[in-house]
Scaffold this motif. Structure first.
Motif, mmCIF file in Angstrom:
data_model
loop_
_atom_site.group_PDB
_atom_site.id
_atom_site.type_symbol
_atom_site.label_atom_id
_atom_site.label_comp_id
_atom_site.label_asym_id
_atom_site.label_seq_id
_atom_site.Cartn_x
_atom_site.Cartn_y
_atom_site.Cartn_z
ATOM 1 N N GLY A 151 0.746 -1.140 -0.054
ATOM 2 C CA GLY A 151 0.071 0.081 0.013
ATOM 3 C C GLY A 151 0.935 1.193 0.018
ATOM 4 N N THR A 152 0.272 2.227 -0.045
ATOM 5 C CA THR A 152 1.121 3.421 -0.205
ATOM 6 C C THR A 152 1.495 3.971 1.231
ATOM 7 O OG1 THR A 152 -1.024 4.583 -0.430
ATOM 8 C CG2 THR A 152 0.066 4.313 -2.700
ATOM 9 N N ILE A 153 0.729 3.844 2.061
ATOM 10 C CA ILE A 153 1.178 4.482 3.568
ATOM 11 C C ILE A 153 0.866 3.115 4.216
ATOM 12 C CG2 ILE A 153 0.269 6.054 5.210
ATOM 13 C CD1 ILE A 153 -0.460 7.943 3.285
ATOM 14 N N ARG A 154 1.810 3.010 5.162
ATOM 15 C CA ARG A 154 1.862 1.903 6.162
ATOM 16 C C ARG A 154 2.345 2.358 7.449
ATOM 17 N NH1 ARG A 154 6.028 -0.862 5.108
ATOM 18 N NH2 ARG A 154 6.890 0.624 3.775
ATOM 19 N N PRO A 155 1.882 1.466 8.610
ATOM 20 C CA PRO A 155 2.710 1.836 9.751
ATOM 21 C C PRO A 155 4.170 1.810 9.845
ATOM 22 C CG PRO A 155 1.116 0.233 10.196
ATOM 23 C CD PRO A 155 1.152 0.323 8.707
ATOM 24 N N GLY A 156 4.716 2.949 10.304
ATOM 25 C CA GLY A 156 6.385 2.869 10.255
ATOM 26 C C GLY A 156 6.980 1.861 11.259
ATOM 27 N N PHE A 157 8.247 1.504 10.980
ATOM 28 C CA PHE A 157 8.989 0.819 11.981
ATOM 29 C C PHE A 157 8.967 1.202 13.480
ATOM 30 C CE2 PHE A 157 10.535 -0.955 7.852
ATOM 31 C CZ PHE A 157 10.397 -2.517 7.946
ATOM 32 N N GLY A 158 9.224 2.524 13.297
ATOM 33 C CA GLY A 158 9.518 3.323 14.750
ATOM 34 C C GLY A 158 8.321 4.127 15.036
ATOM 35 N N GLY A 159 7.066 3.627 14.852
ATOM 36 C CA GLY A 159 6.023 4.443 15.055
ATOM 37 C C GLY A 159 5.655 5.427 13.882
ATOM 38 N N GLY A 160 4.484 6.006 14.105
ATOM 39 C CA GLY A 160 4.139 6.796 12.615
ATOM 40 C C GLY A 160 3.700 6.068 11.335
ATOM 41 N N VAL A 161 3.942 6.788 10.481
ATOM 42 C CA VAL A 161 3.688 6.227 9.114
ATOM 43 C C VAL A 161 4.591 6.249 8.211
ATOM 44 C CG1 VAL A 161 1.139 6.504 9.254
ATOM 45 C CG2 VAL A 161 2.371 8.120 8.121
ATOM 46 N N THR A 162 4.866 5.058 7.292
ATOM 47 C CA THR A 162 5.719 5.352 6.291
ATOM 48 C C THR A 162 5.128 5.466 4.886
ATOM 49 O OG1 THR A 162 7.227 3.674 7.191
ATOM 50 C CG2 THR A 162 7.749 3.897 5.043
ATOM 51 N N VAL A 163 5.532 6.429 4.095
ATOM 52 C CA VAL A 163 4.944 6.736 2.648
ATOM 53 C C VAL A 163 5.946 5.747 1.805
ATOM 54 C CG1 VAL A 163 4.537 8.147 0.875
ATOM 55 C CG2 VAL A 163 4.102 8.821 3.203
ATOM 56 N N SER A 164 4.961 4.737 1.071
ATOM 57 C CA SER A 164 5.911 3.832 0.271
ATOM 58 C C SER A 164 6.409 4.679 -0.924
ATOM 59 C CB SER A 164 4.884 2.802 -0.307
ATOM 60 O OG SER A 164 4.412 2.078 0.758
ATOM 61 N N VAL A 165 7.654 4.435 -1.560
ATOM 62 C CA VAL A 165 8.351 4.960 -2.491
ATOM 63 C C VAL A 165 7.923 3.916 -3.796
ATOM 64 C CG1 VAL A 165 10.138 5.849 -1.333
ATOM 65 C CG2 VAL A 165 10.494 3.660 -2.606
ATOM 66 N N ARG A 166 7.394 2.669 -3.457
ATOM 67 C CA ARG A 166 6.916 1.936 -4.727
ATOM 68 C C ARG A 166 6.127 0.952 -3.932
ATOM 69 N NH1 ARG A 166 12.015 -1.561 -7.016
ATOM 70 N NH2 ARG A 166 12.809 -2.079 -4.904
ATOM 71 N N GLU A 167 5.060 0.255 -4.574
ATOM 72 C CA GLU A 167 3.921 -0.546 -3.975
ATOM 73 C C GLU A 167 4.209 -2.076 -4.193
ATOM 74 O OE1 GLU A 167 -0.559 0.199 -3.688
ATOM 75 O OE2 GLU A 167 0.350 2.002 -4.518
ATOM 76 N N ALA A 168 4.335 -2.501 -3.074
ATOM 77 C CA ALA A 168 4.236 -4.138 -2.945
ATOM 78 C C ALA A 168 2.894 -4.485 -3.193
ATOM 79 C CB ALA A 168 4.724 -4.767 -1.537
ATOM 80 N N VAL A 169 2.465 -5.555 -4.294
ATOM 81 C CA VAL A 169 1.118 -5.965 -4.335
ATOM 82 C C VAL A 169 0.468 -7.188 -3.136
ATOM 83 C CG1 VAL A 169 1.140 -5.477 -6.942
ATOM 84 C CG2 VAL A 169 1.657 -7.881 -5.910
ATOM 85 N N GLY A 170 -0.506 -6.744 -3.049
ATOM 86 C CA GLY A 170 -1.100 -7.862 -2.324
ATOM 87 C C GLY A 170 -1.484 -7.502 -0.737
ATOM 88 N N ASP A 171 -2.108 -8.365 0.034
ATOM 89 C CA ASP A 171 -2.515 -7.964 1.415
ATOM 90 C C ASP A 171 -1.441 -8.835 2.180
ATOM 91 O OD1 ASP A 171 -3.837 -7.422 3.876
ATOM 92 O OD2 ASP A 171 -5.880 -7.713 2.796
ATOM 93 N N THR A 172 -1.508 -8.795 3.487
ATOM 94 C CA THR A 172 -0.711 -9.687 4.509
ATOM 95 C C THR A 172 -0.541 -10.965 3.985
ATOM 96 O OG1 THR A 172 -1.497 -8.207 6.187
ATOM 97 C CG2 THR A 172 -0.189 -10.159 6.817
ATOM 98 N N LEU A 173 0.821 -11.624 3.808
ATOM 99 C CA LEU A 173 0.791 -12.895 3.396
ATOM 100 C C LEU A 173 0.456 -14.136 4.240
ATOM 101 C CD1 LEU A 173 4.425 -12.249 1.786
ATOM 102 C CD2 LEU A 173 2.156 -11.675 0.850
#
Ligand code: FE
Ligand code: CA
Length: 511
Positions: free
Chosen positions: A183-205
């Motif tokens: 997705g384009t925006i995900r929870p960040g590793f250290g809290g907050g959100v991370t904005v993707s620079v490119r998108e992995a396809v699919g939901d949680t594996l």
């Protein structure tokens, strides 16, 4: 796609362009889209790998669910004038049409070139070096260490640079894929959100098709393909090949051990299918015999550890926490009894000048406080959360004076000393991530505190990249290679620091 119609179409195209000499292709799309790879080199060979995937993100990667023959050849020159080994292998639907060939009978300590052919199409050419004979006395060894390559977090330009290095092999410490939802925006590793620079396809594996598709997308990256084509890899796995911070049959999120085991088995099968590893690493009833020892003549032995499959649950409910009672648990284990005994025996042995322990989680007991807090903060997913086995291992390293520990997982660079009581017994080099965490910076805010609170820690850096190790008979040099950015393609690499260790003295100098 194996229809007569496509066959004719492709033959007609060949006629229309007589200058291009090529075999008739049965493929509508190029089947070697994931490139090639070599792994687990020995003095007489290595594994060569590919997977037929004409449409990497489609169901079954665009393959018909039937076995398909794949021809392979290994040459002693890049032009394939002298073929030294060749054969056929079946790409089977049970294993996602992957091919693993254990090539043997080659000469030690020299490069070879390999390629595959299927249905009239040819793969790119890969290169791999065999190891020196166990009886050899090599003057030096240079190898790379890489891992933690979240696709969403950054481009793999570091791999493009790694491909250009002169290396005997690469040790991959794991987190080859991440199981998170794309997705384009995900929870960040250290809290907050991370904005993707490119998108992995699919939901949680969760299921094997999910994991296979994630590998297919990651492995379509051209810089990753380049790195695999340039060097043989020794692969291990960490947590994200399966799920965040799993150990044994335990995972966050409420799955019972029986249920998690189903997911773990699917993930480990997909791991095997996409890694150039030997038959010995094929999953058996959901388990993988991952640990192995690599011998580089009389210069170095590298013990590759599995710090997930046999580890007891993280104490203090995991996370970055003050010490709780569970940290001191006498029956806690990181490696499991059998692997610990194996490592102990390998560390006692004295046939090589250096003992290298290649693993995943940090062995230094770092206080992670970055601001005023009453008690030290530790990463409970690292060795520091397992006091008894950590002490046992460091005690066994004492007196060897030739132990170098290589670590991943942290998404930062670290260099420091490991102590048994008061005396330093080994050095630890933690390699940063290829992309996980994004661009970063030289020093993460608060890291000055970590340096001040931990005298055993000599170096910290928060950029992406990889490390290279130049191992001589008297001196070990680790180069920290860092990227100026990974958020856009085309980033530059530079040597941020070099750590030097004199054999016989468990200490290091940073230049
Ligand atoms: Fe990671
Ligand atoms: Ca990890």
């Amino acid at each position: 796609m194996f229809t007569r119609r496509h066959f004719i179409a492709s033959a007609a195209a060949t006629l229309a362009a007589p200058a291009i000499v090529r075999a008739q292709s049965i493929w509508r799309r190029y089947p070697f889209s994931l490139g090639v790879a070599a792994g687990d080199p020995s003095p007489d060979g290595f594994v060569i790998w590919t997977r037929l995937a004409p449409e990497p993100l489609a169901e079954h990667a665009g393959m018909v669910m039937a076995p398909m023959n794949v021809a392979w050849e290994v040459a002693s020159d890049s032009g394939f004038a002298t073929i030294v080994a060749r054969g056929d292998a079946a790409a089977r639907p049970e294993l996602a049409h992957s091919v693993h060939v254990e090539v043997a009978g080659l000469q030690p300590d020299r490069p070879y070139w390999y390629r595959f052919q299927a249905g009239g199409e040819r793969s790119i050419i890969g290169r791999a070096r065999t190891l020196p004979a166990a009886s050899a006395s090599p003057a030096s060894l240079k190898f790379g260490v890489a891992g933690c390559q979240a696709y969403d977090d950054g481009y793999y330009t570091a791999y493009r640079h790694l491909a250009r290095e002169e290396l005997a092999f690469v040790y991959h410490y794991g987190d080859y894929i991440y199981e998170y939802r794309g997705g384009t925006i995900r929870p960040g590793f250290g809290g907050g959100v991370t904005v993707s620079v490119r998108e992995a396809v699919g939901d949680t594996l969760y299921g094997i098709a999910d994991y296979r598709r994630r590998y297919a997308q990651y492995k379509s990256d051209p810089d990753l393909v380049r790195a695999h084509a340039a060097h043989a890899f020794f692969h291990s796995f960490d947590d994200h090949e399966i799920a965040n911070n799993w150990v044994q049959e335990i995972v966050d999120g409420g799955a019972t051990p029986e249920v998690f085991r189903v997911r773990r088995a699917a993930a480990l099968q997909a791991w095997y299918e996409h890694m150039p590893v030997r038959r010995a690493q094929m999953p058996r009833f959901g388990d993988v015999a991952m640990r192995r020892a690599v011998r580089y003549g009389d210069l170095a032995e590298i013990d590759i550890l599995d710090t997930r499959q046999f580890r007891t649950d993280q104490p203090c409910e995991d996370g970055f926490k003050p010490r709780c009672e569970g940290v001191g648990a006498a029956n806690a284990s990181v490696l499991g009894a059998e692997q610990e005994a194996w490592l102990t025996q390998n560390l006692r042995r004295d046939p090589t000048l250096w003992n290298c322990v290649a693993q995943q989680i940090m062995m230094m007991a770092l206080d992670r406080r970055t601001r005023d807090e009453p008690a030290p903060i530790y990463n409970m997913d690292a060795w520091v959360g397992y006091e008894a086995p950590r002490r046992r291992l460091l005690n066994r390293m004492a007196g060897l004076n030739n132990v170098v520990v290589l670590t991943g997982d942290e998404h930062q660079n670290f260099a420091g000393l490991l102590h048994d009581g008061d005396r330093p017994v080994a050095v630890e080099f933690v390699a940063t991530s290829i992309s996980s965490g994004g661009d970063g910076q030289d020093v993460r805010p608060g890291s000055d505190r970590i340096l001040a609170n931990n005298p055993q820690l000599k170096f910290i850096n928060d950029q992406r990249g990889y490390i290279t190790c130049e191992v001589g008979r008297d001196e070990w040099r680790t180069h920290y290679m860092v990227m100026d950015r990974v958020s856009t393609p085309g980033g530059a690499i530079s040597r941020r620091a070099t750590a030097t260790v004199a054999r016989g003295t468990p200490d290091l100098t940073i230049v």
